[in-house]
Design a protein around this motif. Sequence first.
Motif, PDB file in Angstrom:
ATOM      1  N   UNK A 118       0.841  -1.194   0.000  1.00  0.00           N
ATOM      2  CA  UNK A 118       0.000   0.000   0.000  1.00  0.00           C
ATOM      3  C   UNK A 118       0.877   1.246   0.000  1.00  0.00           C
ATOM      4  N   UNK A 119       1.904   1.204  -0.860  1.00  0.00           N
ATOM      5  CA  UNK A 119       2.805   2.349  -0.947  1.00  0.00           C
ATOM      6  C   UNK A 119       2.626   3.014  -2.300  1.00  0.00           C
ATOM      7  N   UNK A 120       3.036   4.236  -2.417  1.00  0.00           N
ATOM      8  CA  UNK A 120       2.875   4.949  -3.680  1.00  0.00           C
ATOM      9  C   UNK A 120       4.128   4.820  -4.542  1.00  0.00           C
ATOM     10  N   UNK A 121       4.034   5.347  -5.750  1.00  0.00           N
ATOM     11  CA  UNK A 121       5.143   5.229  -6.695  1.00  0.00           C
ATOM     12  C   UNK A 121       6.406   5.924  -6.189  1.00  0.00           C
ATOM     13  N   UNK A 122       6.225   7.017  -5.503  1.00  0.00           N
ATOM     14  CA  UNK A 122       7.373   7.770  -5.007  1.00  0.00           C
ATOM     15  C   UNK A 122       8.230   6.925  -4.077  1.00  0.00           C
ATOM     16  N   UNK A 123       7.583   6.090  -3.268  1.00  0.00           N
ATOM     17  CA  UNK A 123       8.322   5.238  -2.336  1.00  0.00           C
ATOM     18  C   UNK A 123       8.918   4.006  -3.025  1.00  0.00           C
TER      19      UNK A 123
END
Length: 556
Positions: A118-123
């Motif tokens: 459940x992380x975004x692309x930035x991470x």
Amino acid sequence: MKTPNKSPFSVLANEFLESTLNQLVHDHSIVQIFYKQEKNSTKSHLLISVSKNADAIKLQSKKWVAEVREQYQVYIYFIDYSRLEYQFSKGHPFIEYHCQQSSMIYQKEDSRSSLLINRNWKKYHKKFNRYEDTFHHDHKIHQLQVGRLIAENSYNSVFISYEKLIEYDLEYLEELFTGNRTFDIDLNKRINKLLIYIPELKQYFVKKNNHQYFITEIFDETKKSIEEDDIIYNSEMFDSLRIISDSLYTFISVRFYNLKYLIKKQYEKICNVDEDLYPIEESSKDMILNKAINRILTFAELEQIYFFHQTTYGEVKTYYLLLIGLNVNNEKIKAITHSLMSLFGTQYRFLLVGHDRYWIQKNLYQYQSFFVFIMQGKNLVYVSDQYHPEPHWETPHHPQHNDLYFYYKSTLRSSLQFYKLIDGEEGNYQGVDNIFALFLLSFCRTYIYAKTYYLPNYMTTEALWQLCIYADMDIHKYHYFFDQFSTNIFSFTDYNMSVHHSIAKVNTEKADQMKMIVDKLMQELKDALIGGQLLDDAEMGFRFEETDGSIINTNL
């Protein structure tokens, strides 16, 4: 009254699959199940995490997994949880895409293990870049190794290095399309497994049979040569292996790009590998050709048909077709030809050349010059599968007439034997018809081989003559002598290729016609061989006497 608990798999809207998965979680230690439906497609994907790797391998091989894929377009991947977790830590893009929290439809209640992304692309993007860079780095090392060995003319080592490079690329493709890698399987099995997910791969690998491929045969021969301290001098195949490697690299690059986009945007489909392929233009304007193709397909399951030449003489139009498929043998070609004659009569004729793809591949060293001009997209009029591979063409290819002298010598001796019989006992023409038939067949095969580098086998005399016309249309001028023959010369020749216990039906008029044909065709063959600088005068071994036009052997 209590309402029964709703199955977590009802979202699949498939009763069979719902029932199967309910039974699966009951019988096995299933940790999690993730579901993805492709946008604008009937395909969907189920990633099923299990506790043990042995269970993952066993379940993946179940018959129902293949049946669900073929019948419902649902692709199922069993991966053990520990590997799933490890690949997640590395930033594996397949796992990153499929194991999103929003995609989970089942999780074991008492399980201490769970993977929810459940992380975004930035991470995530740094992990993605490292994962992709690792592939490009190792691929480049393999490529440099191949290039160095080619420069050193280390032929055997080049093949071994290409095998490692292709194996490496195929393993990466399997990772990117299934999230996993199958260990301890040979190259043939890995290619066949990947075809489930990437049917386009078929166009880069020529099959030997239903389970094996031509390139694996080359690699096996190389290993055998190394064991026997021998060398395979087959550098013409290097370019074909490079094309395979480059194509696999393109597939991998596109897959990385697609996964990157899907992870960022979810489900939007872009950049198909085959988007630059052009559909085959159907020859819809030629109703005769289309009708013929439909009739041909009732006799054989063909992979491809190439319409490579056409002639029109008077009211007769002849279509030249190459049929590619399994078991396109001589008897089947004859049956198809007879059926086409029954359908179209004498106004339309068909010259059929039939081979299977593996035979063509194995004989490219002899016949590539013939097939490379025929097997082109502009000539393709039927295909059963858009991903049939081209042969692995030899580059560079150096065509040679290795046995031309022997074929010519056989033809020459047939003509000399014909003259001995025809000029022997007056009125005794026994055997003349047989030796004439042998000469005409020998002439056609030698002439075709000299002009096209192709040596046909087991064809009728008429088919051979049509190939002579394809080889050089100027030879049609001798068809006049065939027309003057007292019977159909092609039927006469085919009949006399067998021994018949009867008196020869040859009279003086027919004998003179035969003699004229032998004279003209032998002169034509001489002109073709010497004029084309294929054989010199010493090798030709004959001259024409001005007195009677007969061929006198001077070198046999």
